[in-house]
Scaffold this motif. Structure first.
Motif, short mmCIF file in Angstrom:
data_model
loop_
_atom_site.label_atom_id
_atom_site.label_comp_id
_atom_site.label_asym_id
_atom_site.label_seq_id
_atom_site.Cartn_x
_atom_site.Cartn_y
_atom_site.Cartn_z
N PRO A 87 129.02 23.92 68.32
CA PRO A 87 127.89 24.23 67.44
C PRO A 87 128.04 25.63 66.84
O PRO A 87 128.26 26.60 67.55
N PHE A 88 127.95 25.71 65.53
CA PHE A 88 128.19 26.98 64.85
C PHE A 88 126.88 27.59 64.36
O PHE A 88 125.87 26.90 64.17
N LEU A 89 126.90 28.90 64.16
CA LEU A 89 125.74 29.58 63.62
C LEU A 89 125.54 29.21 62.17
O LEU A 89 126.50 29.17 61.39
N LYS A 109 119.78 27.79 75.25
CA LYS A 109 118.39 27.40 75.05
C LYS A 109 117.55 28.42 74.28
O LYS A 109 116.86 28.07 73.33
N LEU A 110 117.59 29.67 74.71
CA LEU A 110 116.71 30.68 74.12
C LEU A 110 117.45 31.99 73.92
O LEU A 110 118.41 32.30 74.63
N ASN A 111 116.97 32.76 72.96
CA ASN A 111 117.55 34.05 72.65
C ASN A 111 116.44 35.11 72.65
O ASN A 111 115.52 35.05 71.83
N TYR A 112 116.51 36.04 73.60
CA TYR A 112 115.56 37.14 73.66
C TYR A 112 116.23 38.41 73.14
O TYR A 112 117.40 38.42 72.78
N LYS A 113 115.46 39.49 73.11
CA LYS A 113 116.01 40.75 72.63
C LYS A 113 117.13 41.25 73.53
O LYS A 113 118.19 41.67 73.04
N SER A 119 129.89 18.66 77.41
CA SER A 119 129.26 18.57 76.10
C SER A 119 128.46 19.85 75.87
O SER A 119 128.07 20.54 76.82
N LEU A 120 128.19 20.17 74.59
CA LEU A 120 127.61 21.46 74.22
C LEU A 120 126.49 21.28 73.20
O LEU A 120 126.53 20.37 72.37
N SER A 121 125.50 22.17 73.26
CA SER A 121 124.45 22.20 72.24
C SER A 121 123.82 23.59 72.25
O SER A 121 124.07 24.40 73.15
N SER A 122 123.00 23.87 71.23
CA SER A 122 122.39 25.20 71.11
C SER A 122 121.10 25.11 70.33
O SER A 122 120.86 24.14 69.60
N PHE A 123 120.27 26.13 70.47
CA PHE A 123 118.99 26.16 69.76
C PHE A 123 119.17 26.42 68.27
O PHE A 123 118.31 26.10 67.47
N TYR A 124 120.31 27.01 67.89
CA TYR A 124 120.49 27.41 66.49
C TYR A 124 121.25 26.37 65.66
O TYR A 124 121.56 26.62 64.50
N ARG A 137 119.20 32.62 77.49
CA ARG A 137 118.99 31.62 78.54
C ARG A 137 119.83 30.38 78.26
O ARG A 137 119.91 29.91 77.13
N VAL A 138 120.45 29.87 79.32
CA VAL A 138 121.29 28.66 79.24
C VAL A 138 120.74 27.60 80.19
O VAL A 138 120.28 27.92 81.29
N LYS A 139 120.78 26.36 79.74
CA LYS A 139 120.44 25.23 80.61
C LYS A 139 121.70 24.46 80.93
O LYS A 139 122.45 24.08 80.03
#
Length: 240
Positions: free
Chosen positions: A214-216, A94-98, A29-34, A102-104
């Motif tokens: 999950p799409f942008l 999970k997170l997007n830095y410059k 299964s998949l998910s994203s912060f965006y 990061r992935v969980k």
């Protein structure tokens, strides 16, 4: 006069999951912060032949003696889910830095009669050659081709999480992975942030269809700009 003919041949044996097992034994299964949408495992990903014998997580049957005892034929006792898989792997962006992202990764056991000792998780992803840190799993790259480094194996730390417990409150392990961005190829678009293939204990897990990832979201500033331009154009028409 007698003639004898000797015939020889070579036999090559290969492993085929489709012949060894009718259905997969795990799903992803998949998910994203965006995106608020969670892409779950496909329905009946591991077959629904055990649907009649599955038990709910709050079932009193789980408290009866012998309910968790493994059977000689390894017949599973699965928690009732829509996918009916013993194992689910969840990949969360999970997170997007410059310069990093990061992935969980979470692995959940839905079999009440099975503990997975010394489990392994193999993942194919194009950015695995830029892994910076793995927090709660051990990691080793797999290099079938010297020039391609897109596959790696995660496994539990000894005496910490190398035992994936049976289904229940303790039936999961998880870790976070920090990856450095490749500025030439990095993008969150078109499912790039999600794995291409996932294997648990050597068996391939079923991924959701790509069109359900999950799409942008669409860029809000562009929509706002178009709306502002339209209002300004209508005002000009009224004034004229």
């Amino acid at each position: 006069m007698f003639c004898f003919y000797v015939v020889t041949w070579n036999v090559t044996c290969t492993y085929s999951q489709f012949l060894a097992r009718k259905n997969p034994s795990c799903c992803v299964s998949l998910s994203s912060f965006y995106n608020e949408t969670i892409t779950s495992c496909p329905t009946c990903a591991c077959g629904c032949q055990n649907k009649k014998n599955c038990v709910k997580s709050d079932s009193k049957f789980l408290n009866t003696p012998g309910a968790h005892t493994p059977k000689r034929d390894n017949d599973p006792l699965l928690q009732c889910t829509h996918h009916m898989c013993p194992i689910r792997v969840h990949w969360h962006v999970k997170l997007n830095y410059k310069d990093y992202w990061r992935v969980k990764i979470a692995i959940t056991n839905f079999n009440y009669r099975m503990n997975y000792t010394l489990w392994t998780l193999a993942v194919q992803h194009p950015n695995l050659n830029n892994i910076t840190q793995v927090f709660s799993f051990d990691y080793r790259p797999i290099l079938p081709y010297v020039s391609i480094n897109d596959t790696g194996m995660f496994y539990g730390m000894k005496f910490y999480n190398d035992l994936l417990m049976e289904a229940g409150p303790s039936g999961n392990v998880q870790s976070e992975v920090l990856l450095r961005k490749d500025q030439d190829t990095f993008t969150f678009k078109q499912g790039w942030a999600f794995p291409r293939k996932v294997y648990f204990n050597g068996e391939e897990c079923m991924l959701p269809p790509p069109d359900t990832y999950p799409f942008l979201p669409n860029a809000a500033p562009v929509k706002l700009l178009n709306l502002t331009s339209l209002i300004f154009f209508l005002i000009l028409l009224l004034v004229a």
